[in-house]
Design a protein around this motif. Structure first.
Motif, PDB file in Angstrom:
ATOM      1  N   ARG A 126      91.124  33.760  50.993  1.00 58.08           N
ATOM      2  CA  ARG A 126      92.373  34.398  51.421  1.00 58.08           C
ATOM      3  C   ARG A 126      93.300  34.611  50.225  1.00 58.08           C
ATOM      4  N   ILE A 127      93.843  35.812  50.122  1.00 57.08           N
ATOM      5  CA  ILE A 127      94.866  36.134  49.126  1.00 57.08           C
ATOM      6  C   ILE A 127      96.088  36.652  49.880  1.00 57.08           C
ATOM      7  N   ILE A 128      97.219  35.986  49.659  1.00 53.15           N
ATOM      8  CA  ILE A 128      98.455  36.339  50.366  1.00 53.15           C
ATOM      9  C   ILE A 128      99.576  36.458  49.342  1.00 53.15           C
ATOM     10  N   VAL A 129     100.310  37.549  49.402  1.00 53.91           N
ATOM     11  CA  VAL A 129     101.435  37.770  48.499  1.00 53.91           C
ATOM     12  C   VAL A 129     102.713  37.854  49.331  1.00 53.91           C
ATOM     13  N   ILE A 130     103.747  37.158  48.871  1.00 55.21           N
ATOM     14  CA  ILE A 130     105.029  37.220  49.554  1.00 55.21           C
ATOM     15  C   ILE A 130     105.796  38.430  49.035  1.00 55.21           C
ATOM     16  N   GLY A 131     105.965  39.419  49.901  1.00 56.22           N
ATOM     17  CA  GLY A 131     106.720  40.612  49.566  1.00 56.22           C
ATOM     18  C   GLY A 131     108.125  40.529  50.120  1.00 56.22           C
ATOM     19  N   SER A 132     108.590  41.591  50.737  1.00 57.94           N
ATOM     20  CA  SER A 132     109.926  41.622  51.325  1.00 57.94           C
ATOM     21  C   SER A 132     110.022  42.795  52.279  1.00 57.94           C
ATOM     22  N   VAL A 133     110.830  42.626  53.319  1.00 58.85           N
ATOM     23  CA  VAL A 133     111.128  43.755  54.200  1.00 58.85           C
ATOM     24  C   VAL A 133     111.764  44.896  53.418  1.00 58.85           C
ATOM     25  N   ARG A 167      83.067  40.899  50.738  1.00 57.65           N
ATOM     26  CA  ARG A 167      82.869  39.452  50.593  1.00 57.65           C
ATOM     27  C   ARG A 167      83.653  38.657  51.639  1.00 57.65           C
ATOM     28  N   GLY A 168      84.284  39.351  52.564  1.00 50.81           N
ATOM     29  CA  GLY A 168      85.051  38.660  53.593  1.00 50.81           C
ATOM     30  C   GLY A 168      86.359  38.085  53.095  1.00 50.81           C
ATOM     31  N   ILE A 169      86.778  38.469  51.889  1.00 51.13           N
ATOM     32  CA  ILE A 169      88.061  38.010  51.336  1.00 51.13           C
ATOM     33  C   ILE A 169      89.168  38.918  51.867  1.00 51.13           C
ATOM     34  N   THR A 170      90.179  38.327  52.472  1.00 51.32           N
ATOM     35  CA  THR A 170      91.274  39.111  53.022  1.00 51.32           C
ATOM     36  C   THR A 170      92.454  39.113  52.063  1.00 51.32           C
ATOM     37  N   VAL A 171      93.209  40.221  52.091  1.00 56.81           N
ATOM     38  CA  VAL A 171      94.379  40.396  51.224  1.00 56.81           C
ATOM     39  C   VAL A 171      95.527  40.892  52.093  1.00 56.81           C
ATOM     40  N   ASN A 172      96.602  40.124  52.162  1.00 61.79           N
ATOM     41  CA  ASN A 172      97.713  40.454  53.044  1.00 61.79           C
ATOM     42  C   ASN A 172      99.051  40.221  52.356  1.00 61.79           C
ATOM     43  N   PRO A 219      91.144  30.448  60.126  1.00 64.00           N
ATOM     44  CA  PRO A 219      89.951  31.118  60.653  1.00 64.00           C
ATOM     45  C   PRO A 219      90.254  32.214  61.660  1.00 64.00           C
ATOM     46  N   GLU A 220      91.391  32.140  62.344  1.00 64.57           N
ATOM     47  CA  GLU A 220      91.703  33.165  63.348  1.00 64.57           C
ATOM     48  C   GLU A 220      92.068  34.510  62.731  1.00 64.57           C
ATOM     49  N   ALA A 221      92.360  34.529  61.425  1.00 62.02           N
ATOM     50  CA  ALA A 221      92.810  35.760  60.770  1.00 62.02           C
ATOM     51  C   ALA A 221      91.729  36.382  59.903  1.00 62.02           C
ATOM     52  N   GLY A 222      90.489  36.079  60.180  1.00 64.21           N
ATOM     53  CA  GLY A 222      89.408  36.589  59.353  1.00 64.21           C
ATOM     54  C   GLY A 222      89.216  38.098  59.401  1.00 64.21           C
ATOM     55  N   PHE A 223      89.772  38.766  60.409  1.00 62.57           N
ATOM     56  CA  PHE A 223      89.625  40.211  60.540  1.00 62.57           C
ATOM     57  C   PHE A 223      90.937  40.932  60.213  1.00 62.57           C
ATOM     58  N   VAL A 224      91.897  40.198  59.625  1.00 65.22           N
ATOM     59  CA  VAL A 224      93.215  40.745  59.292  1.00 65.22           C
ATOM     60  C   VAL A 224      93.286  40.923  57.781  1.00 65.22           C
ATOM     61  N   THR A 225      93.360  42.172  57.327  1.00 58.74           N
ATOM     62  CA  THR A 225      93.401  42.404  55.882  1.00 58.74           C
ATOM     63  C   THR A 225      94.016  43.762  55.576  1.00 58.74           C
ATOM     64  N   GLY A 226      94.532  43.898  54.361  1.00 58.73           N
ATOM     65  CA  GLY A 226      95.150  45.147  53.935  1.00 58.73           C
ATOM     66  C   GLY A 226      96.397  45.484  54.717  1.00 58.73           C
ATOM     67  N   ALA A 227      97.102  44.462  55.202  1.00 54.20           N
ATOM     68  CA  ALA A 227      98.197  44.688  56.145  1.00 54.20           C
ATOM     69  C   ALA A 227      99.491  44.030  55.682  1.00 54.20           C
ATOM     70  N   MET A 228     100.614  44.545  56.208  1.00 61.11           N
ATOM     71  CA  MET A 228     101.940  43.983  55.953  1.00 61.11           C
ATOM     72  C   MET A 228     102.394  43.237  57.205  1.00 61.11           C
ATOM     73  N   HIS A 229     102.860  42.026  57.017  1.00 60.55           N
ATOM     74  CA  HIS A 229     103.256  41.179  58.137  1.00 60.55           C
ATOM     75  C   HIS A 229     104.737  40.823  57.968  1.00 60.55           C
ATOM     76  N   THR A 230     105.576  41.533  58.707  1.00 58.93           N
ATOM     77  CA  THR A 230     107.015  41.414  58.530  1.00 58.93           C
ATOM     78  C   THR A 230     107.565  40.315  59.429  1.00 58.93           C
ATOM     79  N   ILE A 231     108.387  39.436  58.842  1.00 54.18           N
ATOM     80  CA  ILE A 231     109.024  38.350  59.554  1.00 54.18           C
ATOM     81  C   ILE A 231     110.502  38.384  59.177  1.00 54.18           C
ATOM     82  N   ASP A 232     111.282  39.144  59.967  1.00 52.77           N
ATOM     83  CA  ASP A 232     112.624  39.523  59.506  1.00 52.77           C
ATOM     84  C   ASP A 232     113.693  39.585  60.595  1.00 52.77           C
TER      85      ASP A 232
END
Length: 237
Positions: A126-133, A167-172, A219-232
């Motif tokens: 898993r690769i996760i980057v903290i962005g911003s709204v 490779r099943g590596i997700t990036v979000n 494990p529940e987020a294995g099909f979640v990738t290339g996406a922006m997840h806003t918490i704002d």
């Protein structure tokens, strides 16, 4: 909890605020956590002592130093890039060298760290980057460089998701709105203005962002990738 028991996690920028909350969440879930810090040595020591994690000094503006930190951690199950800065002011008057440094920390570092981590990361990492709204919405003046840097992360996620997906590596990207930290306190001078944009009239809590990061890493987020997840709190709605 032991959802991440014995998993290797690296958090770039983990001594304060959202980063510290992410370190605490992974450590409480059983992970072996390493985090970097630049200028907050006392805070880093406190977080490391509380969580049993390892603190490593590193400047995210220094590409080679950053790559070395990632490489030296060995195969990572989770990489979280939280380190970032903001500059506020008239773009006609800002120091170009400071703008370039912002881009090195906010854009170049996440890219190089993600690529280096992928060299050793096991399948399903898993690769996760903290962005911003503010990558989606910038309702105030003086933050053009910051908004640009956070929008750039969206392209990073979409592109690397394609490259690493086999490779099943997700990036979000996780995109917080106003979060109660030292840099943006809930009782600060901009509180009323920020809350006027929100559907939920409060600052978010660092622990809420950490919870989203933990879910994306699980494990529940294995099909979640290339996406922006806003918490704002609907700041950008």
């Amino acid at each position: 909890m032991s959802e991440f028991k014995d998993k290797s996690v690296l958090v770039l920028g983990g001594s304060r605020g959202i980063g510290a909350a992410i370190v605490r969440r992974f450590a409480s879930d059983g992970a072996n956590v390493t985090f970097t810090y630049a200028g907050s040595a006392d805070a880093a020591k406190q977080v490391a002592s509380e969580t049993g994690s390892t603190a490593v000094v590193a400047d995210s503006a220094d590409r080679e130093a950053l790559i070395k930190v990632v490489r030296d951690r060995g195969p990572l199950d989770v990489l979280v890039v939280n380190a970032g800065i903001a500059l506020v002011g008239d773009p006609l008057e800002q120091d170009p060298d400071e703008i370039d440094r912002l881009f090195r920390i906010n854009v170049h570092a996440p890219y190089h760290a993600a690529v280096e981590a992928a060299r050793q990361m096991p399948d399903g990492g898993r690769i996760i980057v903290i962005g911003s709204v503010n990558g989606d919405r910038m309702p105030m003046a003086g933050l053009a460089s910051y908004a640009l840097s956070k929008s750039a992360l969206q392209g990073l996620a979409r592109g690397l998701a394609r490259d690493l997906g086999p490779r099943g590596i997700t990036v979000n990207i996780v995109q917080p709105g106003p979060i109660d930290t030292d840099l943006n306190p809930a009782d600060g001078p901009m509180k009323d203005m920020m809350h006027s944009f929100l559907a939920i009239k409060r600052h978010g809590r660092p622990e809420e962002v950490a919870g989203m990061v933990a879910w994306l890493s699980g494990p529940e987020a294995g099909f979640v990738t290339g996406a922006m997840h806003t918490i704002d709190g609907a700041f950008g709605a």
